[in-house]
Write a protein that holds these residues in place. Structure first.
Motif, PDB file in Angstrom:
ATOM      1  N   UNK A  64       0.954  -1.129   0.118  1.00 45.27           N
ATOM      2  CA  UNK A  64      -0.005  -0.114   0.265  1.00 45.27           C
ATOM      3  C   UNK A  64       1.235   1.318   0.037  1.00 45.27           C
ATOM      4  N   UNK A  65       1.945   1.250   0.833  1.00 41.26           N
ATOM      5  CA  UNK A  65       3.073   2.241   0.976  1.00 41.26           C
ATOM      6  C   UNK A  65       3.653   2.580  -0.734  1.00 41.26           C
ATOM      7  N   UNK A  66       4.221   1.303  -1.074  1.00 38.23           N
ATOM      8  CA  UNK A  66       4.729   1.735  -2.841  1.00 38.23           C
ATOM      9  C   UNK A  66       3.613   2.501  -3.407  1.00 38.23           C
ATOM     10  N   UNK A  67       1.490   1.728  -3.310  1.00 35.65           N
ATOM     11  CA  UNK A  67       1.132   2.306  -4.803  1.00 35.65           C
ATOM     12  C   UNK A  67       0.835   3.466  -4.148  1.00 35.65           C
ATOM     13  N   UNK A  68       0.751   4.276  -2.853  1.00 36.77           N
ATOM     14  CA  UNK A  68       0.605   5.730  -2.357  1.00 36.77           C
ATOM     15  C   UNK A  68       1.887   6.758  -3.063  1.00 36.77           C
ATOM     16  N   UNK A  69       2.895   6.036  -2.820  1.00 35.34           N
ATOM     17  CA  UNK A  69       4.490   6.866  -2.902  1.00 35.34           C
ATOM     18  C   UNK A  69       4.015   6.996  -4.588  1.00 35.34           C
ATOM     19  N   UNK A  70       3.845   6.225  -5.143  1.00 37.76           N
ATOM     20  CA  UNK A  70       3.709   6.677  -6.635  1.00 37.76           C
ATOM     21  C   UNK A  70       3.422   6.792  -7.685  1.00 37.76           C
ATOM     22  N   UNK A  71       1.565   7.188  -6.514  1.00 34.99           N
ATOM     23  CA  UNK A  71       1.268   8.199  -7.737  1.00 34.99           C
ATOM     24  C   UNK A  71       0.974   9.086  -7.381  1.00 34.99           C
ATOM     25  N   UNK A  72       1.441   9.492  -5.537  1.00 32.55           N
ATOM     26  CA  UNK A  72       2.042  10.800  -5.578  1.00 32.55           C
ATOM     27  C   UNK A  72       2.654  10.976  -6.045  1.00 32.55           C
ATOM     28  N   UNK A 127       1.549  12.133 -10.255  1.00 29.63           N
ATOM     29  CA  UNK A 127       0.712  13.454 -10.030  1.00 29.63           C
ATOM     30  C   UNK A 127       1.582  14.389  -9.702  1.00 29.63           C
ATOM     31  N   UNK A 128       2.202  14.820  -8.850  1.00 28.28           N
ATOM     32  CA  UNK A 128       3.014  15.369  -8.193  1.00 28.28           C
ATOM     33  C   UNK A 128       4.378  16.256  -9.055  1.00 28.28           C
ATOM     34  N   UNK A 129       5.075  15.586  -8.306  1.00 28.05           N
ATOM     35  CA  UNK A 129       6.422  14.954  -8.243  1.00 28.05           C
ATOM     36  C   UNK A 129       7.459  14.425  -7.601  1.00 28.05           C
ATOM     37  N   UNK A 130       8.099  14.313  -7.788  1.00 26.61           N
ATOM     38  CA  UNK A 130       9.091  12.372  -7.187  1.00 26.61           C
ATOM     39  C   UNK A 130       9.310  13.375  -5.619  1.00 26.61           C
ATOM     40  N   UNK A 131       9.538  14.777  -5.873  1.00 27.24           N
ATOM     41  CA  UNK A 131      10.575  15.200  -4.529  1.00 27.24           C
ATOM     42  C   UNK A 131       9.104  15.122  -3.447  1.00 27.24           C
ATOM     43  N   UNK A 132       8.148  15.548  -4.236  1.00 28.66           N
ATOM     44  CA  UNK A 132       7.248  15.852  -2.996  1.00 28.66           C
ATOM     45  C   UNK A 132       6.859  14.354  -1.830  1.00 28.66           C
ATOM     46  N   UNK A 133       6.944  13.334  -2.631  1.00 26.59           N
ATOM     47  CA  UNK A 133       7.402  11.828  -1.647  1.00 26.59           C
ATOM     48  C   UNK A 133       7.659  11.808  -1.013  1.00 26.59           C
ATOM     49  N   UNK A 179       4.584   9.171   4.646  1.00 24.95           N
ATOM     50  CA  UNK A 179       3.866   7.791   4.552  1.00 24.95           C
ATOM     51  C   UNK A 179       3.501   7.096   5.549  1.00 24.95           C
ATOM     52  N   UNK A 180       4.803   8.015   6.660  1.00 22.55           N
ATOM     53  CA  UNK A 180       4.289   7.501   7.639  1.00 22.55           C
ATOM     54  C   UNK A 180       3.314   7.918   8.553  1.00 22.55           C
ATOM     55  N   UNK A 181       2.791   9.599   8.377  1.00 23.69           N
ATOM     56  CA  UNK A 181       1.319   9.251   8.678  1.00 23.69           C
ATOM     57  C   UNK A 181       0.292   8.028   8.016  1.00 23.69           C
ATOM     58  N   UNK A 182       0.047   8.451   6.723  1.00 19.80           N
ATOM     59  CA  UNK A 182      -0.489   7.550   6.391  1.00 19.80           C
ATOM     60  C   UNK A 182      -0.793   6.289   6.648  1.00 19.80           C
ATOM     61  N   UNK A 183       0.657   5.614   7.159  1.00 22.02           N
ATOM     62  CA  UNK A 183       0.687   3.859   8.148  1.00 22.02           C
ATOM     63  C   UNK A 183      -0.344   3.872   9.284  1.00 22.02           C
ATOM     64  N   UNK A 184       0.537   5.611  10.125  1.00 20.84           N
ATOM     65  CA  UNK A 184       0.099   6.292  11.635  1.00 20.84           C
ATOM     66  C   UNK A 184      -1.720   5.001  11.249  1.00 20.84           C
TER      67      UNK A 184
END
Length: 270
Positions: free
Chosen positions: A76-84, A87-93, A98-103
């Motif tokens: 799930x974390x890999x999918x979220x990182x790839x989508x962001x 959609x935006x920029x690689x530096x925005x990941x 990701x830690x907040x999403x897991x929390x």
């Protein structure tokens, strides 16, 4: 009419916490720490299943506990990182996002479901220098902590953390940092409280190498790991972008057969 047993919310939470902690304690521990060249991730692992993985360019993932549960979180974390990143920029990941999403995910599972996840995970992001490195520990109930340069996960985390606190040095090279991590992992689990010697076959090792461009994650195994265990220097494999492309073969066709004008050839025959 049968009456249902009542349990207070506090008791339910305590029971879930105890259940999750016991499940995590049954597994082997993992260590994450910073060193001069990046972030080192070491797990005691006797199987081919991975406890340490890459999430994104400069972000790594380590976990202990039930494999099927932390593997679903990793995916799930890999999918979220790839989508962001798309959609935006690689530096925005970032590791913090990701830690907040897991929390949020683990907190919802712990509060709303019958069985909590028996996992403890680390999200690590390597920076331009050791001061910019980030380590986030996320526990089974959704709690998140920003760790100061090193952390241990698993049932013997407190004892291992004591060893790491005494020996951790952010200016150390990779061989020294690996020796510290193995010293911590081997300080527990022996007979009658004795220490253990861990070899390459018992370890899963990876680093987030701050010197690499783009994807910084790389695994350390085989002869490279054996050399480091003996105190040798780190000898990373060349980056994929540095490899020279092979020259084309002499007899390789340069024109596709599909590009031939068949109708024109038929007219010529007539």
């Amino acid at each position: 009419m049968a009456m249902q047993f009542y349990a207070s919310p506090e008791q339910v939470q305590r029971d879930r916490s105890e259940y999750a902690r016991k499940g995590i304690a049954r597994g082997r521990s993992a260590v994450v720490l910073t060193y001069e060249g990046g972030i080192l991730l070491v797990a005691e692992n006797l199987t081919s299943l991975r406890k340490i993985s890459e999430l994104y360019d400069r972000i790594g993932f380590a976990a202990v506990g039930r494999y099927n549960e932390f593997e679903s979180l990793r995916r799930a974390g890999v999918r979220m990182a790839d989508l962001n990143g798309l959609a935006y920029d690689r530096r925005d990941v970032t590791g913090r996002a990701l830690a907040n999403a897991y929390t949020q995910t683990l907190g919802a599972i712990f509060s709303e479901t019958q069985k909590p996840y028996e996992v403890e995970i680390c999200v690590a992001q390597v920076g331009a220098d050791p001061a910019a490195d980030e380590l986030y520990r996320i526990t089974y109930d959704g709690s998140v902590m920003d760790e100061p340069g090193f952390m241990a996960m698993g049932g013997s985390a407190e004892a291992i953390s004591t060893v790491l606190k005494e020996r951790h040095d952010v200016t150390a090279d990779l061989a020294t940092a690996l020796a510290v991590a193995i010293k911590g992992l081997g300080s527990v689990g022996g007979e009658n409280g004795s220490t253990r010697e861990l070899g390459a076959a018992q370890l899963e090792v990876a680093v987030l190498d701050r010197r690499r461009r783009g994807r910084t994650f790389r695994r350390v195994s085989g002869a490279a790991l054996e050399s480091l265990l003996k105190g040798g220097k780190d000898q990373p494999e060349p980056e994929r972008g540095d490899a020279t492309a092979p020259a084309p073969a002499d007899d390789k066709p340069t024109i596709s057969a599909a590009s031939v004008d068949k109708e024109g050839h038929e007219e010529d025959k007539k």
